[in-house]
Structures are given as C-alpha cells and as structure tokens.
Design an enzyme around this catalytic site. Structure first.
Site, PDB file in Angstrom:
ATOM      1  N   ASN A   8       0.867  -1.179   0.000  1.00  0.00           N
ATOM      2  CA  ASN A   8       0.000   0.000   0.000  1.00  0.00           C
ATOM      3  C   ASN A   8       0.905   1.231   0.000  1.00  0.00           C
ATOM      4  O   ASN A   8       1.494   1.569   1.012  1.00  0.00           O
ATOM      5  CB  ASN A   8      -0.899  -0.025   1.247  1.00  0.00           C
ATOM      6  N   LYS A  10      -0.005   4.321  -0.438  1.00  0.00           N
ATOM      7  CA  LYS A  10      -0.666   5.544   0.054  1.00  0.00           C
ATOM      8  C   LYS A  10      -0.417   6.701  -0.924  1.00  0.00           C
ATOM      9  O   LYS A  10      -0.410   6.491  -2.130  1.00  0.00           O
ATOM     10  CB  LYS A  10      -0.191   5.840   1.482  1.00  0.00           C
ATOM     11  N   HIS A  93      -9.737   0.997   4.108  1.00  0.00           N
ATOM     12  CA  HIS A  93      -8.507   1.186   4.883  1.00  0.00           C
ATOM     13  C   HIS A  93      -8.799   2.157   6.029  1.00  0.00           C
ATOM     14  O   HIS A  93      -9.621   3.074   5.874  1.00  0.00           O
ATOM     15  CB  HIS A  93      -7.403   1.736   3.978  1.00  0.00           C
ATOM     16  N   GLU A  95      -7.340   4.642   7.115  1.00  0.00           N
ATOM     17  CA  GLU A  95      -7.182   6.066   6.763  1.00  0.00           C
ATOM     18  C   GLU A  95      -8.408   6.566   6.003  1.00  0.00           C
ATOM     19  O   GLU A  95      -8.802   7.730   6.141  1.00  0.00           O
ATOM     20  CB  GLU A  95      -5.880   6.264   5.971  1.00  0.00           C
ATOM     21  N   GLU A 163      -5.867  -5.054  10.069  1.00  0.00           N
ATOM     22  CA  GLU A 163      -4.835  -4.057  10.383  1.00  0.00           C
ATOM     23  C   GLU A 163      -5.230  -3.304  11.657  1.00  0.00           C
ATOM     24  O   GLU A 163      -6.078  -2.390  11.594  1.00  0.00           O
ATOM     25  CB  GLU A 163      -4.713  -3.046   9.244  1.00  0.00           C
ATOM     26  N   GLY A 169       1.715   2.405  10.608  1.00  0.00           N
ATOM     27  CA  GLY A 169       2.640   3.531  10.472  1.00  0.00           C
ATOM     28  C   GLY A 169       3.244   3.994  11.783  1.00  0.00           C
ATOM     29  O   GLY A 169       3.840   5.064  11.858  1.00  0.00           O
ATOM     30  N   SER A 205       2.868  -2.006  10.388  1.00  0.00           N
ATOM     31  CA  SER A 205       4.297  -1.999  10.708  1.00  0.00           C
ATOM     32  C   SER A 205       4.996  -3.332  10.417  1.00  0.00           C
ATOM     33  O   SER A 205       5.918  -3.722  11.138  1.00  0.00           O
ATOM     34  CB  SER A 205       4.523  -1.571  12.162  1.00  0.00           C
TER      35      SER A 205
HETATM   36  P1  PGA Z   1       2.494   0.359   7.604  1.00  0.00           P
HETATM   37  O1  PGA Z   1       1.075   0.567   6.851  1.00  0.00           O
HETATM   38  O2  PGA Z   1       3.076  -0.915   7.098  1.00  0.00           O
HETATM   39  O3  PGA Z   1       3.315   1.554   7.225  1.00  0.00           O
HETATM   40  O4  PGA Z   1       2.174   0.297   9.074  1.00  0.00           O
HETATM   41  C1  PGA Z   1       0.200  -0.504   6.624  1.00  0.00           C
HETATM   42  C2  PGA Z   1      -1.054  -0.017   5.957  1.00  0.00           C
HETATM   43  O5  PGA Z   1      -1.480   1.110   6.208  1.00  0.00           O
HETATM   44  O6  PGA Z   1      -1.662  -0.741   5.131  1.00  0.00           O
END
Ligand code: PGA
Length: 241
Positions: A8, A10, A93, A95, A163, A169, A205
C-alpha cells in the site's frame, strides 16, 4: 492457501518514481513466495499498468467508488482500473474510514460493486487502541466484517486485511500472540458468514525483521505493507518469508 504480499503506497511515488521502482523490483520479483500486489496512488496507476505488463505481478487501486462513472468529483472508477488491467480494489482502509469518514454502509457498496466487475475487493478491518484496551477487538472486527460483507457475493473472491489501527505507520507491530489470537477470531467470524475461503492478511508496521515470525501464525495468509513496501529490497525481503 497461496500467500499474498500486498504493498500500500498511500500518497507516495509519482509515475516516474513508480517506473523506476518497478525496473528494480521486477528483477527481484521471481523470488516471491506468493502473489505480489501493488496499490499505487491513483495518478500512478497507468505507470504501474504499463510497467507490469507481461508479468504475473498484480495491482489495484487504493479506493474506488461504487459506480463506474458519473458526477463524483475526485473519485476513482473501478471500471477504469479493470480496463487498465488491474485486479484488486483496496476498500475501507483505516485512513479512508478515519480521515475521509467512510462508513461501513459505503464500504459494503464498494465491496459489492467491485465484485460485480470481476475485480477482487481487499477489505480492511481493525480496532483502535482504545477499542483494544476496552477488549472490544472481537466485536469491532465482527461488526466491520458483518457490515462490510453484507452485500458481498460468497461465490466470488474477497481478501480480508486485518490491520490494528494502532499498529499502522507507528512502528508498533502487533505481537505474534496478538496476531494469532485475532486472526483465529477473524477466521471464525468469516466461517460463520460463509467467507472461510477468504485469505486473511495482517497489516501494521510489517518489516523484513518481523515478517518471518508473523507469517507462521495461524490464519495469517500474507501481509499488507505500507512503509516497508516503498523500497524494492525491503518489500521483496518481506515477500520471500
Ligand atoms: P504500515 O502501513 O506498514 O506503514 O504500518 C500498513 C497499511 O497502512 O496498510
């Protein structure tokens, strides 16, 4: 079940950076031990489609509306993703849920529309830190699955990405025990809903140094990777666990 390693990106990587990434990644990709999927930002989808032509690397869009076209300023069309040769649509997601206010009802429509086009929805679910501390993780996952899949077709594929919001993140990865427990719960919910064939990816992460411990846990069928997927070497290290 085959493993899936999804990236992903983003709101990172221009079309030029996307092409440069794939020049490097394609040389490494044959080592991957499962299906590899990229979710670039919408403006880099065409660069992705062109770069990945003739490979078995899959790709999709990070968000798409539940209608193919119309007066929906700023949205993406899953129909166009299909025409460009995409396979997946990432849906719900955290976000999108938190920053853009997406509801479970909207998510359910997107899942159903994606399937109706013959694309595969990758539905994201997961609890916040407050919800985990209040011991509501099971209930949150159950609600998000129940509602998100309420209009889905059981005979067509769906991928689930668990997730935990507090691990996205933040560098705070869920422990293998937490992942084992929640993936087992998610599997049991999917079983109850008739979606037990759906792969369950873990996201939050994931890095080359924790991927091996996480992939061994029950019902972990792959990963959805943010930060560590932006660099070809670190993503292929994850995709070869
Ligand atoms: P990350 O993001 O690996 O940077 O924690 C995962 C995601 O948002 O799908």
């Amino acid at each position: 079940m085959k493993k899936i390693f999804a990236a992903n990106w983003k709101l990172f990587k221009s079309p030029k950076e996307t092409r440069e990434f794939f020049t490097q990644f394609k040389e490494l990709s044959s080592k991957a031990t499962g299906e590899v999927v990229f979710f670039p930002s919408a403006i880099s989808l065409e660069a992705t489609s062109t770069s990945l032509q003739g490979t078995n690397i899959k790709w999709g869009v990070q968000n798409a509306y539940f209608q193919a076209q119309g007066a929906f300023t700023g949205e993406n069309s899953a129909q166009v993703v299909k025409e460009l040769g995409g396979t997946y649509v990432l849906i719900g997601h955290s976000e999108r849920r938190k920053i853009f206010g997406e509801s479970d009802a909207l998510i359910a429509d997107k899942v159903a529309f994606t399937q109706s086009l013959g694309l595969i929805p990758m539905l994201c679910i997961g609890e916040t830190l407050e919800e985990r501390e209040a011991k509501h993780t099971f209930r949150v996952c159950e609600t998000q699955l129940l509602q998100g899949l309420s209009k889905a077709d059981k005979s067509k594929p769906v991928v689930i990405a668990y997730e935990p919001v507090w691990a996205i993140g933040t560098g705070k990865v869920a422990t293998p025990e937490q992942v084992a427990e929640t993936h087992t719960d998610v599997f049991s919910i999917l079983q109850k809903l008739g979606f037990e064939q759906s792969p369950i990816l873990y996201g939050g992460s994931v890095k080359p140094d924790n991927a091996a411990g996480l992939i061994k846990q029950p019902h972990v069928n792959g990963f959805l990777v943010g930060g560590a997927s932006l660099e070809a070497k670190s993503f292929i290290d994850i995709a070869t666990v």
